[in-house]
Design a protein around this motif. Sequence first.
Motif, PDB file in Angstrom:
ATOM      1  N   TRP A 110       0.839  -1.199   0.000  1.00 19.45           N
ATOM      2  CA  TRP A 110       0.000   0.000   0.000  1.00 19.45           C
ATOM      3  C   TRP A 110       0.874   1.250   0.000  1.00 19.45           C
ATOM      4  N   PRO A 115      -4.329   1.682   5.649  1.00 11.96           N
ATOM      5  CA  PRO A 115      -5.627   1.138   5.241  1.00 11.96           C
ATOM      6  C   PRO A 115      -6.430   0.570   6.405  1.00 11.96           C
ATOM      7  N   THR A 118      -8.083   3.395   7.988  1.00 17.76           N
ATOM      8  CA  THR A 118      -9.125   3.888   7.084  1.00 17.76           C
ATOM      9  C   THR A 118     -10.419   3.108   7.257  1.00 17.76           C
ATOM     10  N   LEU A 132     -12.876  -2.683   2.089  1.00 15.55           N
ATOM     11  CA  LEU A 132     -12.067  -1.594   1.554  1.00 15.55           C
ATOM     12  C   LEU A 132     -11.797  -1.890   0.086  1.00 15.55           C
ATOM     13  N   SER A 165      -9.702  -4.934  -1.990  1.00  5.18           N
ATOM     14  CA  SER A 165      -8.295  -4.836  -1.579  1.00  5.18           C
ATOM     15  C   SER A 165      -7.808  -5.993  -0.723  1.00  5.18           C
ATOM     16  N   TYR A 203     -10.468   3.329  -0.805  1.00  6.02           N
ATOM     17  CA  TYR A 203      -9.129   3.704  -0.332  1.00  6.02           C
ATOM     18  C   TYR A 203      -8.595   4.849  -1.186  1.00  6.02           C
ATOM     19  N   TRP A 207      -2.509   0.831  -4.389  1.00 10.01           N
ATOM     20  CA  TRP A 207      -2.481  -0.549  -3.892  1.00 10.01           C
ATOM     21  C   TRP A 207      -1.915  -1.454  -4.967  1.00 10.01           C
TER      22      TRP A 207
END
Length: 225
Positions: A110, A115, A118, A132, A165, A203, A207
Amino acid sequence: MNAPIPILLFAAGLGTRMGDLVKDRPKPLVEVAGKPLIDHALALTRVDGVGKRVVNIHHQAEKLRHHLKGQDIAFSDETDMLRETGGGLRHALPVLGVSPVITMNTDAIWRGPNPVSTILNAWQPHMEALLLTVPQPQVTGHLGKGDFTRDENGRLHRGRGDIYSGLQIIRTETLAQISEAAFSMNIIWDQMAARGGLYGVSYPGQWCDVGQPASVPLAEALLDV
């Protein structure tokens, strides 16, 4: 303050698409920028709101146990059989202890905000699961064509939109309804989506899916090394 949420890091897969890189090691020990993938993932879990950390193991399990020895990590042992993502999560529930839980793949790199923070910041009690996702222009190394679209209320629907993700928060109560020992998380997501309980948050960073050897230099470029 909300109670910390335990996290399961998926590390049991065979990683066959990684070819020679996994001849002598499990996929989570493949290095990106001189550091094993699982170490990159674990570094992201050291944030407020994360509780117990659990790693599931199957392929070359002892090498992972040795690598993680001395860290505050519990293991969910799947050396008897591979259970896929949904079955692996259900098998780990006695170790995780509570619902909801965070699950995270260990084969990604990432760039941007943490993340895990997040998704924790976006989690709401009415959700059955929160995934995500990453907009396709912010994705590298991934072979898929898109997984989900998100409506105006934040609910996810199947479609060629954002990429999942590998990171989610999910309530685990419905896992007991699946009779098979090995099953995909997709079965649970489809049930939740039908009830309107599957949500997504996007996000804002970049990624990289490290699922094949060609993805390693892409991931290192994301890290500017």
